[in-house]
Scaffold this motif. Structure first.
Motif, short mmCIF file in Angstrom:
data_model
loop_
_atom_site.label_atom_id
_atom_site.label_comp_id
_atom_site.label_asym_id
_atom_site.label_seq_id
_atom_site.Cartn_x
_atom_site.Cartn_y
_atom_site.Cartn_z
N ILE A 53 -26.61 39.38 10.99
CA ILE A 53 -28.01 39.79 11.09
C ILE A 53 -28.88 38.69 10.49
N ASP A 54 -29.88 38.25 11.25
CA ASP A 54 -30.78 37.20 10.78
C ASP A 54 -32.16 37.75 10.42
N ILE A 55 -32.59 38.77 11.14
CA ILE A 55 -33.92 39.36 10.92
C ILE A 55 -33.79 40.88 11.03
N VAL A 56 -34.44 41.58 10.11
CA VAL A 56 -34.58 43.04 10.23
C VAL A 56 -36.05 43.35 10.41
N LYS A 57 -36.34 44.13 11.45
CA LYS A 57 -37.71 44.60 11.68
C LYS A 57 -37.77 46.09 11.40
N PHE A 58 -38.66 46.48 10.49
CA PHE A 58 -38.91 47.91 10.29
C PHE A 58 -39.85 48.35 11.40
N GLY A 59 -39.29 49.02 12.39
CA GLY A 59 -39.94 49.24 13.67
C GLY A 59 -41.30 49.89 13.61
N PHE A 60 -42.13 49.50 14.59
CA PHE A 60 -43.48 50.04 14.82
C PHE A 60 -44.26 50.16 13.50
N ILE A 75 -36.20 45.88 1.23
CA ILE A 75 -36.64 44.51 1.46
C ILE A 75 -35.89 43.54 0.55
N GLU A 76 -35.79 43.88 -0.73
CA GLU A 76 -35.10 43.01 -1.68
C GLU A 76 -33.62 42.86 -1.33
N LEU A 77 -33.00 43.95 -0.91
CA LEU A 77 -31.59 43.92 -0.55
C LEU A 77 -31.35 43.01 0.65
N ALA A 78 -32.19 43.15 1.66
CA ALA A 78 -32.04 42.31 2.85
C ALA A 78 -32.20 40.84 2.50
N LYS A 79 -33.19 40.52 1.70
CA LYS A 79 -33.44 39.12 1.32
C LYS A 79 -32.27 38.55 0.52
N ARG A 80 -31.64 39.38 -0.32
CA ARG A 80 -30.47 38.91 -1.07
C ARG A 80 -29.32 38.56 -0.15
N HIS A 81 -29.31 39.18 1.02
CA HIS A 81 -28.26 38.91 2.01
C HIS A 81 -28.69 37.82 3.00
N GLY A 82 -29.76 37.11 2.70
CA GLY A 82 -30.19 36.02 3.57
C GLY A 82 -30.81 36.47 4.87
N ILE A 83 -31.46 37.62 4.85
CA ILE A 83 -32.06 38.21 6.05
C ILE A 83 -33.58 38.26 5.89
N THR A 84 -34.30 37.78 6.88
CA THR A 84 -35.76 37.86 6.90
C THR A 84 -36.18 39.29 7.24
N VAL A 85 -37.20 39.80 6.56
CA VAL A 85 -37.64 41.18 6.77
C VAL A 85 -39.09 41.20 7.21
N LEU A 238 -31.42 37.35 20.36
CA LEU A 238 -31.56 38.71 20.86
C LEU A 238 -32.19 39.61 19.81
N GLY A 239 -33.13 40.45 20.26
CA GLY A 239 -33.87 41.32 19.35
C GLY A 239 -33.82 42.78 19.72
N ASN A 240 -34.35 43.61 18.82
CA ASN A 240 -34.34 45.07 18.94
C ASN A 240 -32.92 45.60 19.12
N ILE A 241 -31.99 44.99 18.40
CA ILE A 241 -30.61 45.45 18.41
C ILE A 241 -30.50 46.67 17.50
N LEU A 242 -29.89 47.73 18.00
CA LEU A 242 -29.73 48.95 17.22
C LEU A 242 -28.73 48.73 16.09
N VAL A 243 -28.95 49.41 14.97
CA VAL A 243 -28.13 49.16 13.79
C VAL A 243 -26.65 49.40 14.05
N ASN A 244 -26.33 50.35 14.91
CA ASN A 244 -24.92 50.64 15.20
C ASN A 244 -24.28 49.67 16.17
N ASP A 245 -25.09 48.74 16.71
CA ASP A 245 -24.57 47.82 17.73
C ASP A 245 -24.41 46.39 17.25
N VAL A 246 -24.65 46.15 15.96
CA VAL A 246 -24.62 44.76 15.46
C VAL A 246 -23.24 44.14 15.63
#
Length: 272
Positions: A53-60, A75-85, A238-246
């Protein structure tokens, strides 16, 4: 054979494509849409699949609905894992329509977001305003991703207009330009009313894009992901990937699934 020698999979099995880069990577990005995961579920997702995972978008417009400590923690957890939020582009569209853009920027910086999505899927955003939002976000140290396309069912992509918009977005400071498909992937943009890829539209777009590695394609459905990987290689963004499909998507990128077993080419092989 010692057990310790078995703890790492042979590269030929872990990545048959031989082309998958580790993070931080500049191509083959996966953007996940989070539509309201709880903190524990979010942590479990990152524990399992953070490398993919490279980017997480909190939808809409979901961001304001969280309890602030929960949102900050995610947000902090994602950033610790090297993920842009990033918050969803719709939230910024609402800020534009309500004339509270400065407050939007102040709040996302306070919360710890490190990127934004500039879009006009619902509102009409003039070129001057679009440039200003991109530049303002960049000046604040945020990664800026833009989006092209309308959310209205039945909307299509005008290849020439898309190429022109993408070129100007990138010139203004955007890192990536995303092709709209909504979270459903049905009847919007590149995908028809059954969710199938409009191949002629895709080919028209690719003929006009000199920088395909800086385009992200929203593709929430498996068949759409397969079509784009086959057309553009494993390093397609690729974007808008569902969490269960990563994890499933990552297997397709690497040729670890029958759908893409014979399509293990790098993005550069498809550059026009």
């Amino acid at each position: 054979m010692e057990i310790s020698a078995l703890t790492k999979w042979p590269k030929a099995l872990a990545d048959p494509s031989g082309s998958r880069a580790s993070k931080p990577r500049s191509a083959g990005l996966t953007m996940v849409i989070d539509k309201g995961l709880g903190l524990h579920s979010f942590a479990e997702l990152l524990e399992t699949a953070d490398e993919y995972i490279d980017i997480v978008k909190f939808g809409f417009g979901t961001s304001p609905l969280y309890k602030t400590p929960v949102l900050r923690s995610k947000i902090e957890l994602a950033k610790r894992h090297g993920i842009t939020v990033i918050p969803g582009g719709t939230l910024l569209e609402i800020a534009v329509s309500k004339d509270v853009v400065p407050a939007f920027f102040r709040q996302i910086l306070t919360l710890g977001f490190d990127g934004i999505e500039v879009s006009d899927g619902t509102i009409t955003l003039g070129r001057k305003d679009r440039d200003e939002l991109i530049r303002d976000g960049s000046a604040l140290g945020l990664r800026v991703f833009t989006e092209y396309g309308k959310k209205l069912f039945g909307s299509r992509i005008d290849a020439e207009q898309f190429a022109e918009t993408a070129e100007r977005d990138l010139a203004a400071g955007a890192e990536l330009v995303t092709v709209e498909a909504r979270e459903s992937g049905v009847g919007v943009g590149l995908f028809d009313e059954r969710g199938m890829c409009r191949q002629q539209d895709l080919e028209s777009m690719l003929r006009l894009i000199p920088f395909p590695s800086r385009i992200m394609w929203e593709a929430p459905q498996k068949e759409q992901q397969v079509a784009l990987i086959k057309a553009l290689g494993s390093d397609v963004n690729l974007g808008n990937i569902l969490v269960n499909d990563v994890m499933a998507l990552e297997t397709m990128r690497r040729g670890l699934r029958s759908d893409t077993f014979d399509h293990r080419l790098a993005y550069s092989d498809y550059m026009i």
